[in-house]
Write an enzyme that holds these catalytic residues in place. Structure first.
Site, PDB file in Angstrom:
ATOM      1  N   GLY A   1     -94.813 -60.085 -57.976  1.00  7.35           N
ATOM      2  CA  GLY A   1     -94.427 -61.455 -58.289  1.00  7.35           C
ATOM      3  C   GLY A   1     -93.038 -61.742 -57.754  1.00  7.35           C
ATOM      4  N   GLY A   2     -92.351 -62.642 -58.455  1.00  9.00           N
ATOM      5  CA  GLY A   2     -91.003 -63.042 -58.034  1.00  9.00           C
ATOM      6  C   GLY A   2     -90.059 -61.859 -57.935  1.00  9.00           C
TER       7      GLY A   2
ATOM      8  N   GLY B   1     -84.028 -63.315 -19.523  1.00 11.58           N
ATOM      9  CA  GLY B   1     -83.420 -63.678 -20.806  1.00 11.58           C
ATOM     10  C   GLY B   1     -83.195 -62.449 -21.670  1.00 11.58           C
ATOM     11  N   ALA B   2     -84.039 -61.432 -21.494  1.00 10.81           N
ATOM     12  CA  ALA B   2     -83.909 -60.224 -22.300  1.00 10.81           C
ATOM     13  C   ALA B   2     -82.632 -59.454 -21.925  1.00 10.81           C
ATOM     14  CB  ALA B   2     -85.136 -59.343 -22.134  1.00 10.81           C
TER      15      ALA B   2
END
Ligand SMILES: CC(=O)SCCNC(=O)CCNC(=O)[C@H](O)C(C)(C)COP(=O)(O)OP(=O)(O)OC[C@H]1O[C@@H](n2cnc3c(N)ncnc32)[C@H](O)[C@@H]1OP(=O)(O)O
Length: 520
Positions: free
Chosen positions: A175-176, A410-411
């Site tokens: 859960g949370g 770009g790498a």
């Protein structure tokens, strides 16, 4: 008349009785169940993690916040053991959830115990270690227990980057509750006895009809292989606790300090002749980058994080001449070392972790580019790849880049080129720096000539060879000053040790801002 000594003994006895009640937790039966499930109890874990005899407990006598639903319910120690102690002589704060008490569920006072030690850690500048083993929000306390989580999450966030926060998941974390570990710097899990998920198998079955076990949904292997939520998985509690001790050897106490330097017997100028037979100039031939890393660092000792997730990038900690260093490296053995969404997320998060805690970064480059594909584009590779660029530029720790082989497009920038803020860039003679590989480049630049040639295949081969001869080397970039030196492969360890030593007192300022706005 009562003897004064007797009265004191009564008071002491009462104190001991209260203390014994709290220390017993949920009692021997539940402790036995814990052992049968392959788990240690909350206190056994603390004993094994900390230096012997160093634990100073806090808030031992805290009890649950009474309400109608909790009438007659006992919560010795309130389901969590908290305090401070030392690991290798360095102070840490710790909370260890006690599953034997109301399933370690978190109510208001349980949370109060946890936030107390988090605040003390922040005030004294010490790491916080959370040992998680809890059934989640205490149902009987309703919104008060949700508020308790809120107070913990708030501190996880506010103290993020101020003091290291390490989470071990040693039982349920559902859960949370998962968001506390998720906000911390490192998540370590025990295989077979721990799990993390937002909604459990029952709820999933009722909503989506999918049938899945706890382990298949959120076990250690899932989070270290598929989701990337956890950094490391181990067999059993003791191995996880040893993992925490090891992790701390790379980390400072807080963001104002440097990480601890240790004695080193591995010669700083040890030659790396072995590497001459690992990396070949043939771009298509993959090699184990991990072997390169292990050869360069002290004693071959590399703590790889998230080794089974986004394998196309390698991140982890090592020492160079005794000083901790964070390493980011492409892995040509997976997806040709290209960058994709998960690799970008993994690297960006690691770079920021190093920067928070003053750990210098070594980047080893062998990257063909960002992974092409519709799925990657539509899933937002632009947004995710941007994180890497941002994280490198944002980092002010010493940054050294070594181009091992390919560095394209770009790498090239995303792997911390000079322009992106690397302090020093080296290349091996095997390196090539270009917008793209020779095949692709020749096809585009000489398309017309190839097409019009009498023998297009031969013309293409000739142009590729010409392109390789001219551009597939590190010397153009070196001549333009983008590479500071092309170094002998076998001399790399010495050069790196000397370079990080040169950079160790580096200071780099940034313009005033509240905080940067990293693309997420
Ligand atoms: C924000 C959030 O955290 S939302 C999530 C809220 N939590 C949940 O929904 C989980 C509810 N609990 C469970 O599903 C189960 O207890 C599990 C799966 C976690 C563990 O199962 P088991 O190992 O079989 O343990 P078991 O169910 O017996 O629980 C151990 C004890 O903790 C108690 N307990 C379990 N969960 C809670 C809870 N959330 N609140 C209060 N007490 C709890 C049980 O009543 C039991 O008490 P007992 O020892 O006095 O009998």
């Amino acid at each position: 008349m009562t003897q004064p000594g007797f009265e004191l003994q009564e008071l002491i006895a009462k104190m001991e009785q209260r203390r014994a009640y709290a220390l017993a937790g949920g009692g021997p039966e539940r402790a036995k169940k814990q052992h049968e499930g392959g788990k240690l109890t909350a206190r056994e874990r603390i004993e094994k993690l900390l230096d012997p005899g160093s634990f100073l407990e806090m808030s031992t006598l805290v009890q649950h916040a009474r309400n109608r639903l909790m009438d007659g319910v006992e919560s010795p120690g309130e389901g969590v053991v908290t305090g401070s102690g030392t690991i290798d002589g360095r102070q840490v704060f710790i909370f260890s959830q006690d599953f034997t008490v109301l399933g370690g569920s978190l109510g208001k006072r349980n949370a109060m115990k946890v936030t107390k030690i988090m605040d003390l850690a922040a005030k004294t500048g010490c790491p916080v270690i959370g040992l998680n083993d809890s059934a989640g929000a205490r149902i009987q306390e309703g919104v008060d227990s949700l508020s308790g989580y809120g107070e913990i999450f708030y501190r996880n966030s506010v103290y993020s980057g101020a003091v290291p926060q390490i989470s071990a998941i040693l039982g349920p974390c559902a859960g949370g509750a998962v968001y506390s570990p998720a906000i911390t710097d490192f998540v370590l899990m025990s295989r077979g006895s721990s799990y993390m998920f937002i909604t459990g198998p029952e709820v999933i079955k009722s909503v989506t009809r999918e049938e899945v076990t706890f382990d298949q949904l959120g076990g250690a292997d899932v989070h270290t292989r598929k989701s990337g939520v956890a950094h490391l998985a181990y067999d059993g509690d003791e191995a996880v606790l040893a993992g925490i001790r090891k992790l701390l050897t790379y980390l400072p106490q807080n963001a104002r300090e440097k990480p601890p330097v240790r004695d080193c017997t591995d010669p700083a100028d040890r030659r790396n002749d072995k590497l001459l037979s690992v990396v070949t100039p043939d771009q298509r031939k993959p090699y184990p980058m991990i072997d390169v890393i292990k050869e360069l660092v002290d004693d071959g000792d590399f703590l790889e994080l998230q080794p089974d997730w986004a394998k196309n990038i390698i991140v982890g900690f090592a020492h160079l001449n005794g000083a901790p260093v964070g390493i980011v490296a492409n892995n040509p053995k997976s997806m040709g070392g290209s960058l994709n969404i998960d690799a970008s997320d993994k690297a960006a998060r690691f770079i920021r972790t190093c920067d928070c805690y003053n750990i210098p970064i070594l980047t080893l480059v062998d990257v063909s580019g960002f992974l092409p594909g519709v799925q990657q584009e539509h899933a937002g590779i632009i947004r995710h790849g941007a994180k890497m660029l941002y994280a490198y530029a944002e980092a002010t720790v010493p940054k050294v880049t070594l181009i091992v082989r390919k560095s394209y497009g770009g790498a090239y920038l995303a792997m911390n080129s000079r322009d992106m803020g690397a302090d020093v860039v080296y290349a091996w003679p095997t390196a090539t720096v270009a917008v793209m590989g020779a095949e692709g480049a020749a096809n585009i630049v000489y398309r017309k000539e190839i097409k019009e040639s009498e023998n297009p295949a031969a013309a293409r081969a000739q142009k590729v060879a010409e392109y390789k001869e001219t551009f597939d080397n590190p010397y153009i970039a070196a001549a333009k000053g983008y590479i500071d030196d092309v170094i002998a492969i076998e001399d790399t360890r010495r050069v790196l040790v000397q370079t990080f030593e040169m950079l160790k007192d580096k200071v780099e300022e940034r313009p005033y801002k509240k905080h940067g706005n990293i693309p997420l």
